[in-house]
Design a protein around this motif. Structure first.
Motif, PDB file in Angstrom:
ATOM      1  N   PRO A 115     -12.808  -7.694-128.730  1.00  0.00           N
ATOM      2  CA  PRO A 115     -13.277  -7.211-127.432  1.00  0.00           C
ATOM      3  C   PRO A 115     -12.876  -8.100-126.256  1.00  0.00           C
ATOM      4  O   PRO A 115     -12.643  -7.595-125.156  1.00  0.00           O
ATOM      5  CB  PRO A 115     -14.797  -7.170-127.578  1.00  0.00           C
ATOM      6  N   ILE A 116     -12.782  -9.386-126.477  1.00  0.00           N
ATOM      7  CA  ILE A 116     -12.413 -10.255-125.348  1.00  0.00           C
ATOM      8  C   ILE A 116     -10.935 -10.079-125.001  1.00  0.00           C
ATOM      9  O   ILE A 116     -10.574  -9.890-123.848  1.00  0.00           O
ATOM     10  CB  ILE A 116     -12.738 -11.734-125.661  1.00  0.00           C
ATOM     11  N   ARG A 128     -10.273  -6.987-123.089  1.00  0.00           N
ATOM     12  CA  ARG A 128     -10.595  -7.077-121.655  1.00  0.00           C
ATOM     13  C   ARG A 128      -9.563  -7.910-120.909  1.00  0.00           C
ATOM     14  O   ARG A 128      -9.197  -7.592-119.780  1.00  0.00           O
ATOM     15  CB  ARG A 128     -11.997  -7.651-121.492  1.00  0.00           C
ATOM     16  N   ASP A 165     -14.507   3.330-123.202  1.00  0.00           N
ATOM     17  CA  ASP A 165     -14.886   2.447-122.088  1.00  0.00           C
ATOM     18  C   ASP A 165     -13.652   2.087-121.268  1.00  0.00           C
ATOM     19  O   ASP A 165     -13.743   1.829-120.073  1.00  0.00           O
ATOM     20  CB  ASP A 165     -15.590   1.185-122.594  1.00  0.00           C
ATOM     21  N   GLU A 172     -12.805   4.164-118.243  1.00  0.00           N
ATOM     22  CA  GLU A 172     -13.485   3.819-116.988  1.00  0.00           C
ATOM     23  C   GLU A 172     -12.629   2.908-116.114  1.00  0.00           C
ATOM     24  O   GLU A 172     -12.816   2.835-114.918  1.00  0.00           O
ATOM     25  CB  GLU A 172     -14.812   3.093-117.285  1.00  0.00           C
ATOM     26  N   TYR A 173     -11.729   2.153-116.724  1.00  0.00           N
ATOM     27  CA  TYR A 173     -10.916   1.223-115.940  1.00  0.00           C
ATOM     28  C   TYR A 173      -9.774   1.916-115.209  1.00  0.00           C
ATOM     29  O   TYR A 173      -9.081   1.299-114.425  1.00  0.00           O
ATOM     30  CB  TYR A 173     -10.320   0.127-116.845  1.00  0.00           C
ATOM     31  N   TYR A 228     -13.948  -3.729-110.566  1.00  0.00           N
ATOM     32  CA  TYR A 228     -12.860  -4.662-110.845  1.00  0.00           C
ATOM     33  C   TYR A 228     -12.642  -5.614-109.671  1.00  0.00           C
ATOM     34  O   TYR A 228     -12.381  -6.797-109.844  1.00  0.00           O
ATOM     35  CB  TYR A 228     -11.561  -3.903-111.156  1.00  0.00           C
ATOM     36  N   LEU A 252     -14.635  -8.708-109.947  1.00  0.00           N
ATOM     37  CA  LEU A 252     -14.579  -9.531-111.161  1.00  0.00           C
ATOM     38  C   LEU A 252     -14.311 -11.010-110.855  1.00  0.00           C
ATOM     39  O   LEU A 252     -15.078 -11.884-111.268  1.00  0.00           O
ATOM     40  CB  LEU A 252     -13.512  -8.976-112.117  1.00  0.00           C
ATOM     41  N   ARG A 287     -16.824 -14.274-111.207  1.00  0.00           N
ATOM     42  CA  ARG A 287     -16.466 -15.365-112.107  1.00  0.00           C
ATOM     43  C   ARG A 287     -16.432 -16.712-111.393  1.00  0.00           C
ATOM     44  O   ARG A 287     -16.737 -17.741-111.982  1.00  0.00           O
ATOM     45  CB  ARG A 287     -15.084 -15.109-112.707  1.00  0.00           C
ATOM     46  N   ALA A 303     -18.082 -13.375-117.256  1.00  0.00           N
ATOM     47  CA  ALA A 303     -18.149 -12.027-116.687  1.00  0.00           C
ATOM     48  C   ALA A 303     -17.015 -11.219-117.266  1.00  0.00           C
ATOM     49  O   ALA A 303     -15.876 -11.682-117.299  1.00  0.00           O
ATOM     50  CB  ALA A 303     -18.036 -12.094-115.168  1.00  0.00           C
ATOM     51  N   TRP A 304     -17.349 -10.040-117.756  1.00  0.00           N
ATOM     52  CA  TRP A 304     -16.320  -9.193-118.357  1.00  0.00           C
ATOM     53  C   TRP A 304     -16.462  -7.762-117.878  1.00  0.00           C
ATOM     54  O   TRP A 304     -17.550  -7.290-117.592  1.00  0.00           O
ATOM     55  CB  TRP A 304     -16.427  -9.194-119.892  1.00  0.00           C
ATOM     56  N   LEU A 305     -15.321  -7.078-117.811  1.00  0.00           N
ATOM     57  CA  LEU A 305     -15.358  -5.644-117.553  1.00  0.00           C
ATOM     58  C   LEU A 305     -16.091  -4.976-118.706  1.00  0.00           C
ATOM     59  O   LEU A 305     -15.934  -5.351-119.864  1.00  0.00           O
ATOM     60  CB  LEU A 305     -13.933  -5.087-117.495  1.00  0.00           C
ATOM     61  N   PHE A 306     -16.878  -3.967-118.358  1.00  0.00           N
ATOM     62  CA  PHE A 306     -17.567  -3.244-119.420  1.00  0.00           C
ATOM     63  C   PHE A 306     -17.734  -1.802-118.964  1.00  0.00           C
ATOM     64  O   PHE A 306     -18.735  -1.443-118.356  1.00  0.00           O
ATOM     65  CB  PHE A 306     -18.923  -3.906-119.683  1.00  0.00           C
ATOM     66  N   GLY A 307     -16.755  -0.978-119.250  1.00  0.00           N
ATOM     67  CA  GLY A 307     -16.790   0.396-118.764  1.00  0.00           C
ATOM     68  C   GLY A 307     -16.825   0.380-117.249  1.00  0.00           C
ATOM     69  O   GLY A 307     -16.028  -0.309-116.610  1.00  0.00           O
ATOM     70  N   ASP A 308     -17.795   1.101-116.658  1.00  0.00           N
ATOM     71  CA  ASP A 308     -17.847   1.140-115.194  1.00  0.00           C
ATOM     72  C   ASP A 308     -18.701  -0.001-114.633  1.00  0.00           C
ATOM     73  O   ASP A 308     -19.097   0.029-113.481  1.00  0.00           O
ATOM     74  CB  ASP A 308     -18.378   2.498-114.721  1.00  0.00           C
ATOM     75  N   GLU A 343     -21.308  -5.092-128.900  1.00  0.00           N
ATOM     76  CA  GLU A 343     -20.075  -5.627-128.342  1.00  0.00           C
ATOM     77  C   GLU A 343     -20.359  -6.875-127.493  1.00  0.00           C
ATOM     78  O   GLU A 343     -19.618  -7.852-127.551  1.00  0.00           O
ATOM     79  CB  GLU A 343     -19.370  -4.551-127.511  1.00  0.00           C
ATOM     80  N   MET A 389     -18.946 -10.575-128.264  1.00  0.00           N
ATOM     81  CA  MET A 389     -18.228 -11.390-127.286  1.00  0.00           C
ATOM     82  C   MET A 389     -18.945 -12.711-127.070  1.00  0.00           C
ATOM     83  O   MET A 389     -18.308 -13.770-126.955  1.00  0.00           O
ATOM     84  CB  MET A 389     -18.075 -10.624-125.974  1.00  0.00           C
ATOM     85  N   GLU A 408     -17.321 -16.348-127.701  1.00  0.00           N
ATOM     86  CA  GLU A 408     -17.303 -17.403-126.677  1.00  0.00           C
ATOM     87  C   GLU A 408     -17.879 -18.686-127.244  1.00  0.00           C
ATOM     88  O   GLU A 408     -17.327 -19.778-127.062  1.00  0.00           O
ATOM     89  CB  GLU A 408     -18.148 -16.980-125.467  1.00  0.00           C
TER      90      GLU A 408
END
Lengths: 368, 243, 313
Positions: free
Chosen positions: B171-172, B175, B199, B202-203, C235, C238, C242, C250-255, C292, C296, C300
């Motif tokens: 997942p990382i 992204r 998902d 959405e981007y 976006y 973002l 950060r 911080a990560w994108l996650f859908g909308d 998810e 993540m 990390e």
């Protein structure tokens, strides 16, 4: 048993759905027979021979007569000068010129040696080689019969080239050889490819994860090919008879049994190859280079074993085809019974057992 | 003026295989610099359409312009102006990172000096300088994917086609990959992308959804969610495909 | 207990594919193994299917050791490899009939078990398997893996590369199969599929990061998770988020953006900074982490622990 028949049925479905397999399986033997029969003939007939007899004595004249009496050669003229040789070749009136040295008979009698030069038009290397061999054969037989004490001025390997001579016609010789080659190739190649295909497509993974035992998998894969290869063997025999008039003098049953034995042997070699090859391509490569070439070169099919260096002769005893050819020649051409071929049969049987055991042992019950 | 904005313009595109219509009168455009999501179920006809847009196969009928060129007559020009990356990557496993970069740069006719300086830039940006001489097969999947993308846009194409670029990655990395896609659009590259991760839809700036060879919906993700009264793109997709 | 994985290690040459894998699966459970490609999922599944031997540790399937009693194991499992592994040149019904016979049964005998799945592809039963679409191939493979009524179904990434609709259908079918009392172990790279499982193991680089029940919401972590939404698209925010002092990730996650502040106090501070950004549509609120997010977070954590050598993906 149900399991087994299910497997065999599936295997037949694979075979009959794949045009390429069918072509190799049935087209290849036919094409090869016809090619070998008509093109790569190992016979010669009516080869034009020019004679330059520089001594014109008793010995050279009767040798010349022998050449033309053999039935393979026809006279293309008598020469007087060296330049005429080239002319003769260029005009295509002769393929070979035989030169008797001056004082041929005198040399023979006093020094036990004399020289005959055989000059050939080598633009067609194959038939040139063949004509030479025949010529040498004819001449040698003649001089030997004339006087035992006379040493021959030619090299030792001549005698073995008599191979192609007299009683065996080319087609007769090549049918057993071709049968050995085709059965080996088809059986081993097909099985090794079909098993590695399961590996490559990942289906082997599922078969392994099922309760099937290795011997069930192997037998299931191999059985259809035993049947098909047998059909192939009989096709070759039939075609040999219909197209080239090669008879089966001996027992047809014995011939069939020997064929089945040899097919089984070839199939087990195929299985062994498949246990070592990861891809179909690799299996094909091993089958072609590792089996077909040695079979052609070392089985006595094309090159006489007696002519080979000792090391290669020894290697040739490892070639299943070598023994099979002997067996088939005996049954088909000489009509001998089992009493004369039990030794070869036993060797083939031993090889078969060895390969079956080796491949079952090497067949992995897991992924590697 | 409007025409210049549309980097891809498709009108009534049809592709038939026998009597089967893989693409049934597709009409859409892609604006310069946007991220265009091209979604659809397996077998809906996405791959067929992408192959046509990339100049790899001819449509049966329709008017299609890609980067200002006609797909019937100017396929070679189109190929020069686009980049392509698929799920299976297009990198050679038995070549090194650096060799792969140089190979592709060479294919697109970049000069020697240009290649050297841009290779340096690229490796620096991906932080891969230390593994430039490693074979592709030795490096982790995530790095490969990022490298494959960088190679696909190395010649600065007008459009880059990404066919399920993030399949199977963590997942990382997924992204990070999308952040790279956003960066590319900032350089003016248009992105045409397919994915099975909803998902990721959405981007995208705009998303089209194909069902049975036709485009059944095309709008911004927000508008689509409103239209189908769904809280995310996954629901939109399920509602459409199950209709 | 259906399955016991007991401290399994496995390496290929120099690569450690699995290290100290340890979990148990209950009878009738739907257990998911979630992780990206290269995490070691397929290796573990092959060990379960008795196709690979672990370097260390044991794998026990219904009391049978997958190494010593592999014959027994092979009778009670249904295995679906990651790659589509049916015969492309055989038709749908021929494939099914073949696998039925391999397991010494017939399609009729266990038809009730596969009927749900098989009826969806039955209209194409004479089509060659190679000509099926991705979703249909998966259904056929599942039918074949089920045809002998296995006690444990081992499915290696059945939904990879399959579209969202087919994936949903596939999981619905798995639920029904589970209802028949069959234990299911399934792997997937799609994190959102975790919620379909009773329990999941998160796996990365050959190690299980965590085993959890996705239906139990997790909170009470040392840090909290926030979501940020905006009608202007997230976006654009973002990098800004950060670069804020209190931001950990911080990560994108859908909308949305999913933001992990360094601490609770930082969350408050971040909120007040965002208020000054002059975007009335900006929504900042605490949320519960999904699988998810968990994954993540654990990644990390791992990379921070390993960051001494400076290599990070």
């Amino acid at each position: 048993m149900n399991r087994f028949f299910g497997f065999v049925k599936k295997e037949f479905q694979h075979i009959f759905r794949d045009v390429r397999t069918l072509v190799i399986l049935f087209g290849l033997p036919m094409v090869m027979i016809i090619l070998f029969g008509f093109v790569v003939t190992t016979e010669i007939r009516d080869v034009e021979v020019g004679i330059w007899d520089r001594s014109m004595d008793q010995a050279s004249i009767s040798a010349t007569q022998k050449i033309f009496a053999s039935g393979y050669f026809i006279p293309a003229g008598y020469l007087q000068h060296e330049e005429e040789i080239g002319e003769l070749f260029r005009s295509g009136r002769a393929k070979v010129v035989v030169v008797f040295e001056e004082g041929f008979e005198r040399h023979l009698q006093r020094e036990n040696r004399a020289a005959i030069q055989l000059i050939t038009d080598a633009s067609d290397a194959n038939s040139a080689q063949l004509s030479l061999t025949y010529l040498q054969g004819v001449l040698m037989t003649y001089f030997q019969s004339m006087n035992q004490e006379i040493e021959m001025p030619w090299s030792v390997n001549m005698k073995s080239r008599m191979f192609y001579n007299e009683e065996l016609k080319g087609v007769y010789m090549f049918v057993p050889g071709l049968m050995a080659l085709i059965l080996m190739l088809i059986s081993a190649l097909m099985t090794s490819v079909t098993i590695t295909r399961e590996k490559e497509f990942g289906t082997m993974e599922l078969l392994l994860a099922s309760p099937l035992k290795p011997r069930e998998i192997i037998l299931g894969k191999v059985t259809p090919y035993v049947l098909l290869s047998f059909v192939n063997a009989m096709t070759i025999v039939l075609m040999g008879f219909l197209v080239f008039g090669v008879p089966v003098v001996g027992s047809l049953w014995l011939l069939m049994l020997e064929c089945i034995l040899y097919i089984t042997l070839a199939l087990s070699i195929g299985v062994l190859i498949s246990t070592n090859a990861k891809t179909q391509q690799m299996a094909m490569f091993i089958s072609m280079v590792g089996l077909m070439l040695p079979t052609i070169l070392l089985s006595g099919f094309i090159f006489p074993i007696d002519n080979m260096p000792k090391v290669l002769q020894w290697f040739s005893t490892l070639m299943p085809a070598r023994w099979f050819i002997v067996v088939i020649k005996n049954i088909m051409l000489k009509g001998t019974g089992f009493a004369f071929i039990w030794k070869e049969t036993l060797i083939l049987l031993g090889m078969t057992l060895f390969f079956i055991l080796a491949s079952v042992k090497r067949f992995k019950i897991r992924l590697n | 003026m409007v025409d210049h904005e549309h980097i891809i313009e498709v009108k009534e595109m049809v592709k038939k295989f026998g009597s089967f219509r893989a693409n049934d009168r597709l009409t859409f455009y892609v604006e310069k610099g946007e991220i265009f999501g091209f979604l659809g179920a397996n077998g809906a006809g996405k791959t067929t359409a992408i192959r046509i847009l990339c100049g790899l196969s001819y449509p049966t009928s329709g008017e299609i312009m890609v980067a200002g060129h006609d797909v019937y007559r100017e396929r070679e020009k189109i190929k020069r102006k686009i980049g392509y990356m698929s799920q299976k990557f297009s990198l050679y496993e038995d070549l090194t990172v650096s060799e792969n970069i140089r190979l592709y740069a060479g294919i697109y006719g970049l000069g020697r000096n240009q290649i050297a300086s841009r290779e340096e830039q690229l490796l620096e940006r991906l932080a891969l300088s230390h593994i430039r001489n490693r074979l592709i097969r030795e490096i982790p999947l995530g790095w490969k994917q990022k490298l494959a993308f960088s190679v696909a846009i190395f010649h600065q194409p007008a459009i880059v086609f990404l066919d399920e670029p993030t399949g199977g990655v963590d997942p990382i990395t997924r992204r990070q990959f999308w952040e790279m896609i956003h960066d590319a659009t900032e350089e003016g590259i248009t992105v045409f992308v397919t994915t099975h991760y909803m998902d990721e839809a959405e981007y995208c700036d705009r998303v089209s959804i194909m069902v049975d060879g036709r485009i059944d919906a095309l709008d911004t993700p927000a508008a689509l969610k409103q239209q189908f009264e769904s809280k995310n793109m996954n629901e939109v997709f399920l509602k459409l495909a199950r209709r | 207990m259906s399955l016991i994985i007991d401290h399994i290690d496995k390496s290929f040459d120099a690569v450690q594919a699995l290290s100290r894998i340890d979990f148990e699966v209950q009878d009738g459970e739907l257990f998911g193994l979630i992780g990206p490609d290269g995490a070691g999922k397929s290796t573990l599944f092959r060990i379960m299917a008795s196709l690979l031997v672990p370097d260390a540790g044991r794998c026990i399937m219904h009391g049978y050791d997958v190494v010593d009693d592999y014959r027994e194991v092979r009778k009670i499992i249904g295995y679906m490899p990651g790659r589509f592994s049916l015969y492309m040149d055989l038709s749908v019904e021929e494939n099914l009939a073949f696998y039925a016979r391999v397991f010494g049964t017939s399609v009729e005998e266990n038809y009730d078990l596969i009927s749900d799945v098989y009826e969806q592809i039955a209209p194409f039963k004479r089509r060659l398997a190679g000509k099926l679409s991705g979703g249909m191939k998966q259904k056929l493979a599942l039918s074949c893996a089920l045809i002998h009524r296995p006690r444990v179904l081992i499915l290696d990434e059945p939904t990879t590369g399959v579209d969202a609709v087919s994936r949903r259908e596939f999981w619905d079918m798995l639920k029904k199969i589970q209802g028949q009392g069959i234990t299911i172990v399934v792997s997937t790279p799609y994190m959102d599929e975790a919620e379909m499982c009773d329990r999941v193991a998160l796996i990365q680089k050959g190690r299980v990061l965590e085993i959890s029940d996705p239906s139990i919401p997790r909170d009470g972590d040392d840090t909290q998770l926030f979501s940020l939404r905006s009608n202007r698209g997230v976006y654009a925010y973002l990098e800004r988020v950060r670069s804020m002092e209190g931001c950990k990730h911080a990560w994108l996650f859908g909308d949305q953006l999913h933001v992990t502040p360094k601490s609770k106090d930082n969350a408050e501070k971040m909120k007040s900074v965002m208020d000054s950004w002059d975007d009335p549509s900006l929504q900042w609120k605490p949320i519960l982490p999904s699988i998810e997010d968990r994954f993540m977070g654990l990644m990390e954590q791992e990379s921070e622990e390993h960051s001494t050598n400076g290599e990070r993906i």
